[in-house]
Structures are given as C-alpha cells and as structure tokens.
Design a protein around this motif. Sequence first.
Motif, PDB file in Angstrom:
ATOM      1  N   ALA A   1      -8.085  -5.004  -1.709  1.00 48.49           N
ATOM      2  CA  ALA A   1      -6.850  -4.905  -2.495  1.00 48.49           C
ATOM      3  C   ALA A   1      -7.006  -4.025  -3.731  1.00 48.49           C
ATOM      4  CB  ALA A   1      -6.392  -6.297  -2.911  1.00 48.49           C
ATOM      5  N   ASN A   2      -6.010  -3.162  -3.917  1.00 46.33           N
ATOM      6  CA  ASN A   2      -5.847  -2.333  -5.111  1.00 46.33           C
ATOM      7  C   ASN A   2      -6.938  -1.278  -5.299  1.00 46.33           C
ATOM      8  OD1 ASN A   2      -3.452  -3.757  -6.063  1.00 46.33           O
ATOM      9  ND2 ASN A   2      -4.847  -5.443  -6.521  1.00 46.33           N
ATOM     10  N   SER A   3      -7.691  -0.981  -4.246  1.00 49.25           N
ATOM     11  CA  SER A   3      -8.632   0.132  -4.353  1.00 49.25           C
ATOM     12  C   SER A   3      -7.878   1.452  -4.249  1.00 49.25           C
ATOM     13  CB  SER A   3      -9.722   0.031  -3.284  1.00 49.25           C
ATOM     14  OG  SER A   3      -9.177  -0.098  -1.989  1.00 49.25           O
ATOM     15  N   HIS A   4      -8.492   2.526  -4.770  1.00 50.27           N
ATOM     16  CA  HIS A   4      -7.806   3.816  -4.885  1.00 50.27           C
ATOM     17  C   HIS A   4      -8.700   4.942  -4.392  1.00 50.27           C
ATOM     18  CE1 HIS A   4      -5.363   7.091  -6.390  1.00 50.27           C
ATOM     19  NE2 HIS A   4      -6.358   7.518  -7.157  1.00 50.27           N
ATOM     20  N   VAL A   5      -8.141   5.799  -3.535  1.00 48.46           N
ATOM     21  CA  VAL A   5      -8.816   7.010  -3.055  1.00 48.46           C
ATOM     22  C   VAL A   5      -8.011   8.203  -3.560  1.00 48.46           C
ATOM     23  CG1 VAL A   5      -9.585   8.325  -1.046  1.00 48.46           C
ATOM     24  CG2 VAL A   5      -9.690   5.812  -1.017  1.00 48.46           C
ATOM     25  N   ALA A   6      -8.580   8.957  -4.477  1.00 47.08           N
ATOM     26  CA  ALA A   6      -7.850  10.043  -5.124  1.00 47.08           C
ATOM     27  C   ALA A   6      -7.890  11.323  -4.290  1.00 47.08           C
ATOM     28  CB  ALA A   6      -8.419  10.301  -6.518  1.00 47.08           C
ATOM     29  N   HIS A   7      -7.223  12.336  -4.818  1.00 43.67           N
ATOM     30  CA  HIS A   7      -7.080  13.628  -4.137  1.00 43.67           C
ATOM     31  C   HIS A   7      -8.437  14.260  -3.808  1.00 43.67           C
ATOM     32  CE1 HIS A   7      -8.088  15.767  -7.898  1.00 43.67           C
ATOM     33  NE2 HIS A   7      -7.385  14.814  -8.491  1.00 43.67           N
ATOM     34  N   ASP A   8      -8.504  14.859  -2.637  1.00 40.43           N
ATOM     35  CA  ASP A   8      -9.634  15.666  -2.185  1.00 40.43           C
ATOM     36  C   ASP A   8     -10.910  14.875  -1.949  1.00 40.43           C
ATOM     37  OD1 ASP A   8      -8.194  18.289  -2.475  1.00 40.43           O
ATOM     38  OD2 ASP A   8      -8.209  17.704  -4.586  1.00 40.43           O
TER      39      ASP A   8
ATOM     40  N   GLU B   1      -3.844  -4.998   0.532  1.00 41.93           N
ATOM     41  CA  GLU B   1      -2.677  -4.964  -0.349  1.00 41.93           C
ATOM     42  C   GLU B   1      -2.885  -4.032  -1.551  1.00 41.93           C
ATOM     43  OE1 GLU B   1      -2.856  -8.830   1.852  1.00 41.93           O
ATOM     44  OE2 GLU B   1      -4.286  -7.639   0.685  1.00 41.93           O
ATOM     45  N   GLY B   2      -1.870  -3.222  -1.804  1.00 35.98           N
ATOM     46  CA  GLY B   2      -1.842  -2.410  -3.007  1.00 35.98           C
ATOM     47  C   GLY B   2      -2.758  -1.205  -3.025  1.00 35.98           C
ATOM     48  N   VAL B   3      -3.371  -0.879  -1.903  1.00 34.42           N
ATOM     49  CA  VAL B   3      -4.259   0.288  -1.855  1.00 34.42           C
ATOM     50  C   VAL B   3      -3.439   1.567  -1.981  1.00 34.42           C
ATOM     51  CG1 VAL B   3      -5.816   1.616  -0.369  1.00 34.42           C
ATOM     52  CG2 VAL B   3      -6.029  -0.873  -0.513  1.00 34.42           C
ATOM     53  N   THR B   4      -3.985   2.555  -2.693  1.00 32.34           N
ATOM     54  CA  THR B   4      -3.355   3.871  -2.795  1.00 32.34           C
ATOM     55  C   THR B   4      -4.321   4.947  -2.349  1.00 32.34           C
ATOM     56  OG1 THR B   4      -3.956   3.931  -5.153  1.00 32.34           O
ATOM     57  CG2 THR B   4      -1.705   3.265  -4.602  1.00 32.34           C
TER      58      THR B   4
ATOM     59  N   ALA C   1       0.845  -1.189   0.000  1.00 32.68           N
ATOM     60  CA  ALA C   1       0.000   0.000   0.000  1.00 32.68           C
ATOM     61  C   ALA C   1       0.885   1.247   0.000  1.00 32.68           C
ATOM     62  CB  ALA C   1      -0.908   0.008   1.224  1.00 32.68           C
ATOM     63  N   VAL C   2       0.428   2.285  -0.692  1.00 32.09           N
ATOM     64  CA  VAL C   2       1.119   3.573  -0.702  1.00 32.09           C
ATOM     65  C   VAL C   2       0.113   4.625  -0.256  1.00 32.09           C
ATOM     66  CG1 VAL C   2       2.397   5.263  -2.055  1.00 32.09           C
ATOM     67  CG2 VAL C   2       2.624   2.818  -2.575  1.00 32.09           C
ATOM     68  N   ILE C   3       0.337   5.168   0.914  1.00 30.16           N
ATOM     69  CA  ILE C   3      -0.616   6.054   1.573  1.00 30.16           C
ATOM     70  C   ILE C   3       0.002   7.440   1.733  1.00 30.16           C
ATOM     71  CG2 ILE C   3      -2.096   6.348   3.592  1.00 30.16           C
ATOM     72  CD1 ILE C   3      -2.621   3.780   1.955  1.00 30.16           C
ATOM     73  N   GLY C   4      -0.662   8.452   1.156  1.00 36.37           N
ATOM     74  CA  GLY C   4      -0.173   9.822   1.289  1.00 36.37           C
ATOM     75  C   GLY C   4       0.671  10.305   0.140  1.00 36.37           C
ATOM     76  N   GLY C   5       0.644   9.603  -0.998  1.00 39.11           N
ATOM     77  CA  GLY C   5       1.378  10.060  -2.169  1.00 39.11           C
ATOM     78  C   GLY C   5       0.800  11.341  -2.742  1.00 39.11           C
TER      79      GLY C   5
ATOM     80  N   GLN D   1     -13.627  12.839   0.205  1.00 40.51           N
ATOM     81  CA  GLN D   1     -14.120  12.973   1.575  1.00 40.51           C
ATOM     82  C   GLN D   1     -14.960  11.740   1.883  1.00 40.51           C
ATOM     83  OE1 GLN D   1     -13.303  16.028   3.353  1.00 40.51           O
ATOM     84  NE2 GLN D   1     -11.996  16.203   1.540  1.00 40.51           N
ATOM     85  N   LEU D   2     -14.438  10.860   2.737  1.00 40.62           N
ATOM     86  CA  LEU D   2     -15.096   9.601   3.058  1.00 40.62           C
ATOM     87  C   LEU D   2     -15.534   9.582   4.505  1.00 40.62           C
ATOM     88  CD1 LEU D   2     -13.633   8.890   0.369  1.00 40.62           C
ATOM     89  CD2 LEU D   2     -13.184   6.622   1.328  1.00 40.62           C
ATOM     90  N   GLY D   3     -16.720   9.028   4.734  1.00 46.27           N
ATOM     91  CA  GLY D   3     -17.245   8.903   6.080  1.00 46.27           C
ATOM     92  C   GLY D   3     -16.745   7.649   6.782  1.00 46.27           C
ATOM     93  N   ASN D   4     -17.636   7.008   7.546  1.00 52.26           N
ATOM     94  CA  ASN D   4     -17.266   5.879   8.390  1.00 52.26           C
ATOM     95  C   ASN D   4     -17.983   4.599   7.956  1.00 52.26           C
ATOM     96  OD1 ASN D   4     -15.869   7.773  10.128  1.00 52.26           O
ATOM     97  ND2 ASN D   4     -17.869   8.309  10.975  1.00 52.26           N
ATOM     98  N   HIS D   5     -17.402   3.462   8.309  1.00 55.14           N
ATOM     99  CA  HIS D   5     -18.009   2.148   8.061  1.00 55.14           C
ATOM    100  C   HIS D   5     -18.281   1.928   6.575  1.00 55.14           C
ATOM    101  CE1 HIS D   5     -18.525   1.395  12.371  1.00 55.14           C
ATOM    102  NE2 HIS D   5     -18.950   2.638  12.475  1.00 55.14           N
ATOM    103  N   ILE D   6     -17.347   2.342   5.746  1.00 52.79           N
ATOM    104  CA  ILE D   6     -17.454   2.194   4.293  1.00 52.79           C
ATOM    105  C   ILE D   6     -16.639   0.982   3.852  1.00 52.79           C
ATOM    106  CG2 ILE D   6     -16.767   3.284   2.099  1.00 52.79           C
ATOM    107  CD1 ILE D   6     -17.209   6.003   3.609  1.00 52.79           C
ATOM    108  N   ILE D   7     -17.100   0.301   2.800  1.00 50.04           N
ATOM    109  CA  ILE D   7     -16.337  -0.788   2.204  1.00 50.04           C
ATOM    110  C   ILE D   7     -16.062  -0.465   0.743  1.00 50.04           C
ATOM    111  CG2 ILE D   7     -16.287  -3.230   1.590  1.00 50.04           C
ATOM    112  CD1 ILE D   7     -18.164  -3.773   3.933  1.00 50.04           C
ATOM    113  N   LEU D   8     -14.782  -0.411   0.389  1.00 51.87           N
ATOM    114  CA  LEU D   8     -14.352  -0.375  -1.005  1.00 51.87           C
ATOM    115  C   LEU D   8     -13.830  -1.763  -1.350  1.00 51.87           C
ATOM    116  CD1 LEU D   8     -14.480   2.726  -0.544  1.00 51.87           C
ATOM    117  CD2 LEU D   8     -12.449   2.925  -1.991  1.00 51.87           C
ATOM    118  N   SER D   9     -14.532  -2.466  -2.215  1.00 54.78           N
ATOM    119  CA  SER D   9     -14.105  -3.805  -2.596  1.00 54.78           C
ATOM    120  C   SER D   9     -12.892  -3.725  -3.519  1.00 54.78           C
ATOM    121  CB  SER D   9     -15.254  -4.551  -3.260  1.00 54.78           C
ATOM    122  OG  SER D   9     -16.357  -4.657  -2.366  1.00 54.78           O
ATOM    123  N   ASN D  10     -12.401  -4.878  -3.929  1.00 59.34           N
ATOM    124  CA  ASN D  10     -11.191  -4.924  -4.751  1.00 59.34           C
ATOM    125  C   ASN D  10     -11.316  -4.055  -6.003  1.00 59.34           C
ATOM    126  OD1 ASN D  10     -11.632  -7.613  -3.288  1.00 59.34           O
ATOM    127  ND2 ASN D  10      -9.460  -7.676  -3.758  1.00 59.34           N
ATOM    128  N   ASN D  11     -10.261  -3.300  -6.271  1.00 61.02           N
ATOM    129  CA  ASN D  11     -10.122  -2.535  -7.517  1.00 61.02           C
ATOM    130  C   ASN D  11     -11.141  -1.413  -7.687  1.00 61.02           C
ATOM    131  OD1 ASN D  11      -7.932  -4.247  -8.631  1.00 61.02           O
ATOM    132  ND2 ASN D  11      -9.559  -5.784  -8.707  1.00 61.02           N
TER     133      ASN D  11
END
Length: 269
Positions: free
Chosen positions: A119-126, A94-97, A66-70, A128-138
């Motif tokens: 695995a491999n999900s992506h949160v881009a710039h700016d 694994e692999g989350v950005t 995972a790469v966090i804060g790029g 705004q996510l709340g709580n108890h959220i699920i981002l599935s693979n990719n």
Amino acid sequence: MIAASAKIHPLSVIEDGAVIGENVVVGPFCHVGPKVVLGEGVELLTHVVVTGRTDIGRGTRIFANAVIGGDPQSVHHDGAETTLSVGEMCVIREGVTMNTGTTEGGGRTVVGSNNLFLANSHVAHDCQLGNHIILSNNVMLAGHVTVEDRVILGGGSAVHQFTRIGRQAFIGGLSAVSYDVIPYGMLNGNPGILGGLNVVGMSRAGMEKATIHAVRRAFKQIFDGEGSIRANAAAIRADYADSVPVMHILDFIAAESDRALSSPNRGKG
C-alpha cells in the motif's frame, strides 16, 4: 476494443480506444483511459485509475485507489506522450502510484513481472524494475531508479533519483538509499549504510554454502582492502571468474553510474 469474455462493472468508465483483453475483470468505480492496454486476466478491483499510454501484463491485480500511468511528477516534463509498462502477475495494492517516463529519461517507465507493491508505494518516472521485487508499504522510488531482480525494500524506505539497487539486495525499513547498493547487499539506516550481505535471501534462493562463502570473501576484499572500492574489485576479478554471484557484484561496481557506491565506510570511493 473490449474482449467478449471481459467483465466490466456498469459503474466503471472504459474510454474509447482502450484495449481490454480476455477474462479481464473491472470492478466498480474504475476509470481506464483511451490508450491503456489491459492484458488477459487483469483485475481492477474498485476505484482504480489506469491512464496514459500504459500496458498492464497478464494476470496483474490492482487494488483500490491505485493510480497507474499518471503523468511524471517532474518539473522537466514537457507534456510529450511517454509510457508505462507493467509486467505479468504483479500485485499492486491500495494507493500505489506509478508514473510514465519523461522525454529526457528515455520516455519509458518499465516494471517487470511477479512483483508485489504494498500500500501507498510509489514508482516514479523512468524507473526500471526487474522481476520478483517487493516494495513494502510507503516505499518511495524517485525518478530514474533501477531495481534489479528479487530486491526487497522495507516499509517507508526512500530511494534517491538515479540510484541503482543490485539483484537480491535487501533495504531495511525507513532507510534512505542515497547511493548505489551492490547485488546481494543489505543496507539500513539514514543515511543508508551497507551493513553486509543478504545471506538469508541468498540461502532462501537456493544458493549453495560454498557460493555464499565465496561472496563473503569477495565482499571483505572489496570493502576492507587498502585501495578504493573499484580498485579492489578490479584486482580480484580473475580470482572469481567462476563465481556468478561475485561477478554480478564486480560488474555492478564497474558499470557507469550517476551515484556513488554505498559502503560500510562513509567517504570511501
């Protein structure tokens, strides 16, 4: 500053200036940048990069690669220092950005607590996510996306920039989310079509049957009425003043947005 109780593997790099909280565990081959704050009990398993001006909340676990804060992946990024904040008790697989914000977008990417990023999900710039959220693979969130509490996004779904997804909505796998999704909505397909309500999720959250029926009635009035979506929503507001979930939907529709509203009927505003 590294707390005395933190456990840092000798094959990892913690740059001067980083703040490492009590009982943090950093496994081998991790890299923590000089402006990072790791809260109490954070765990980086192995081969994790946390960089930028990034805060990670208590108890969050981050898995390999995972790469966090790029830096934001935006042609408009001017190099200014922006931030990423991740809340407590998140699981980042694994692999989350996740990227920091942009100056034009307010400079902050914010992720709430108790979220699961597969695995491999992506949160881009700016974003705004709340709580108890699920981002599935990719799952891919473009810049400036808002995701409210308890949303589930199915594997491989993609969300257009500036889109809003209301609380407890469900996004089907491989869906293309080009327009705002109302709270409790269920969207599927490419292009994404609002197919109804996330009744299963509402039931699992403990919502009473009478309340669910009220939301269903309101949904039909909003999307099957003769007027526009917004006009229909405004017309029924007084009738549902005592229904908190319906008011969530009506307030969401009334709010200003850069995107149109997802609908069962394409082209209806």
